[in-house]
Design an enzyme around this catalytic site. Structure first.
Site, PDB file in Angstrom:
ATOM      1  N   ASP A 104     -10.504  -3.502   3.261  1.00  0.00           N
ATOM      2  CA  ASP A 104     -10.289  -2.441   4.251  1.00  0.00           C
ATOM      3  C   ASP A 104     -11.516  -2.192   5.125  1.00  0.00           C
ATOM      4  O   ASP A 104     -11.944  -1.040   5.292  1.00  0.00           O
ATOM      5  CB  ASP A 104      -9.912  -1.117   3.545  1.00  0.00           C
ATOM      6  CG  ASP A 104      -8.687  -1.255   2.661  1.00  0.00           C
ATOM      7  OD1 ASP A 104      -7.758  -1.971   3.052  1.00  0.00           O
ATOM      8  OD2 ASP A 104      -8.660  -0.631   1.574  1.00  0.00           O
ATOM      9  N   GLU A 110       0.037   0.909   8.543  1.00  0.00           N
ATOM     10  CA  GLU A 110      -1.207   1.532   8.067  1.00  0.00           C
ATOM     11  C   GLU A 110      -2.370   1.064   8.930  1.00  0.00           C
ATOM     12  O   GLU A 110      -2.170   0.410   9.943  1.00  0.00           O
ATOM     13  CB  GLU A 110      -1.439   1.170   6.589  1.00  0.00           C
ATOM     14  CG  GLU A 110      -1.467  -0.322   6.322  1.00  0.00           C
ATOM     15  CD  GLU A 110      -1.279  -0.685   4.845  1.00  0.00           C
ATOM     16  OE1 GLU A 110      -0.868   0.154   4.053  1.00  0.00           O
ATOM     17  OE2 GLU A 110      -1.560  -1.858   4.525  1.00  0.00           O
TER      18      GLU A 110
HETATM   19  C1  6LW Z   1      -5.274   0.767   2.285  1.00  0.00           C
HETATM   20  C2  6LW Z   1      -4.270   0.224   3.178  1.00  0.00           C
HETATM   21  C3  6LW Z   1      -4.254  -1.131   2.690  1.00  0.00           C
HETATM   22  O1  6LW Z   1      -5.487   2.115   2.332  1.00  0.00           O
HETATM   23  O2  6LW Z   1      -4.351  -1.082   1.360  1.00  0.00           O
HETATM   24  O3  6LW Z   1      -4.385  -3.333   3.303  1.00  0.00           O
HETATM   25  C4  6LW Z   1      -4.693   0.237   1.019  1.00  0.00           C
HETATM   26  N1  6LW Z   1      -4.311  -2.102   3.483  1.00  0.00           N
HETATM   27  O4  6LW Z   1      -4.560   0.253   4.514  1.00  0.00           O
HETATM   28  C5  6LW Z   1      -5.649   0.250  -0.105  1.00  0.00           C
HETATM   29  O5  6LW Z   1      -6.705  -0.647   0.141  1.00  0.00           O
END
Ligand code: 6LW
Length: 520
Positions: free
Chosen positions: A14, A176
């Protein structure tokens, strides 16, 4: 000009980065490890050096009752505005979304400022007119994800407007990792979709207005390896963009190195990669063009060896290391499980002392006596001597254990250790895979000391007791059972140094640590 990915190896997921004062700064997520959110500095965007952590105090990072692999600190964002650094993040086990700030990147960060907004992966956007926006992901009642925004007061974290949905993305699951940018008169809204596994991808949309309507990039997903099943680097997604001082553009993102066997798996966690970015007609393109499709607005791929499409000066990368107690610095390399009891650890110039407590690694409320470093390469050779305090100094009737642990989480770990039973000492090993917890046959030791050796390759860990004459294999087990596909969660394998004692009286002394590794 070529460089190699991942640029940060081992569990560094991340990533988010910003430019400030001619240098670049990056942060990653850390879940329930302490300290939280490692902070890196770079002069060239390819070589990163850790300069500290953003969350170093319990008042910033409360981790009680948080599971190692899925609790605690999720994805952070780092931003620089008006001379001040901000790091915004979620503690899913505790406070929720908050940010900390500092005016001195080498110093401490502030106490947390909470923001009453749900969702994960918060980001800050400082608009030209001085307004500050808080962005995160969110879900509607049907479970459909979107990116949401509100205006906040950056001094207090107070919301100045209600959450408003901005974009539902391109149809992938788990929208996300949102970031908003303003470049050349456009607002760009970036995200990741597809979940942080084999279908992960990066998308974005642009608009002349902050709140849209947004026009998705025709090349979406602008970065993904979801079609490269046979390739080692997988799960490319979740990233952030920066312009370098030489005018070039860069994207950092997470990806993982799979073990190339069907069904694939990975056990070192998600790592950090860099990609070049090029612009055309106010759209940006990330990574290595897939089949030269950039001309036709195709997508980019994340490769292990990246040929730069532009001139950019950087230092030669070096992935070889030899770690020992002398060159591991307590501040940056060592991580604890949840909030540590610091009085139980002593870092000497050539030793590490760990005072045992009766808390085992299964105890989620508290922090056991355990401290670890990330496994950063598939092939590693590890050796270390462990000495458990002599019988006289340990309370009568106690059972003490201390050793090295290849640790994915509290339910998935391979351990090699000394036990004290009565007045005797034994070497033993354990393969713990969920409920399948097997102790091997113990070997009586002549003293309270043992030297352990671990050989790791992509497929297997071998755990040896090293005697003067022999290397005695105590256990071997597949790396697969410590993988994310088996254990679940978001983390990667650590090498842990631990001690446990039913009477909380034993002390373990680790010496002669050598972790050696060579990689391209
Ligand atoms: C993070 C989300 C993700 O918050 O995995 O790959 C989650 N992305 O954006 C935890 O790392």
């Amino acid at each position: 000009m070529k460089f190699h990915n991942p640029v940060l190896r081992g569990m560094y997921p991340d990533p988010s980065m910003c430019a400030a004062n001619g240098k670049y700064y990056m942060v990653c997520s850390t879940f329930s490890y302490f300290p939280g959110v490692p902070l890196f500095e770079s002069d060239d965007l390819i070589n990163w050096k850790q300069i500290g952590h953003c969350l170093t105090r319990k008042s910033q990072l409360l981790l009680e009752n948080s599971s190692i692999t899925g609790g605690g600190i999720y994805a952070p964002t780092i931003r620089f505005n008006n001379g001040r650094f901000y790091m915004v993040v979620t503690n899913v086990s505790n406070i929720g979304n908050f940010y900390v700030w500092t005016d001195d990147i080498y110093g401490e960060w502030s106490d947390p400022i909470k923001v009453e907004q749900d969702g994960i992966d918060p980001s800050l956007f400082f608009d030209d007119d001085g307004k500050v926006y808080f962005i995160s992901n969110g879900n509607d009642k049907t479970g459909r994800g979107y990116i949401q925004i509100s205006q906040i007061d950056i001094e207090t974290g107070k919301k100045l407007s209600e959450n408003e949905p901005l974009w539902y993305g391109t149809g992938g699951r788990y929208i996300e990792a949102p970031h908003m940018y303003k470049f050349n008169g456009y607002y760009y809204l970036l995200n990741a979709e597809g979940g942080t596994e084999y279908g992960h991808m990066v998308n974005y949309a642009r608009s002349k207005n902050l709140k849209g309507p947004f026009e998705p990039c025709p090349a979406n997903p602008v970065l993904t390896n979801r079609n490269l099943g046979g390739y080692q680097l997988q799960g490319a997604g979740h990233g952030d963009i920066v312009q370098a001082t030489d005018g070039t553009w860069w994207f950092c993102h997470l990806a993982f190195r799979q073990i190339d066997k069907y069904m694939p798996f990975h056990h070192l966690g998600r790592e950090t990669c860099m990609e070049p970015v090029i612009w055309k007609d106010d759209w940006f393109y990330i990574g290595t063009p897939c089949c030269s499709l950039f001309d036709k607005q195709g997508y980019g791929e994340a490769l292990l060896e990246v040929e730069l499409p532009f001139e950019h000066k950087f230092e030669q990368q070096n992935f070889n290391y030899h770690k020992n107690f002398q060159n591991l610095t307590t501040k940056n390399d060592w991580n604890y499980l949840r909030n540590p009891h610091k009085e139980n650890y002593e870092f000497g110039i050539d030793f590490l002392k760990v005072k045992a407590t009766n808390k085992t690694i299964k105890n989620l409320e508290d922090s056991p006596s355990w401290v670890g470093i990330r496994q950063c390469a598939f092939e590693e050779e590890i050796s270390c001597q462990v000495e458990l305090s002599k019988s006289e100094t340990v309370s009568k009737g106690s059972t003490a254990e201390s050793g090295l642990s290849l640790f994915m989480d509290e339910n998935h770990h391979y351990d090699i250790f000394i036990t004290k039973e009565g007045n005797d000492f034994y070497a033993n090993s354990r393969i713990c895979v969920g409920q399948a917890d097997s102790l091997k046959e113990k070997l009586k030791l002549a003293s309270n000391k043992a030297t352990f050796k671990i050989l790791a390759n992509a497929y297997c860990y071998q755990l040896f007791l090293q005697t003067e004459k022999d290397m005695i294999l105590l256990s071997q087990a597949d790396t697969r059972y410590l993988s994310s596909e088996v254990a679940g969660g978001f983390t990667g394998v650590y090498l842990g140094f631990y001690a446990v004692d039913s009477n909380s009286s034993a002390v373990a002394t680790f010496t002669n640590l050598n972790v050696v590794h060579k990689e391209k």
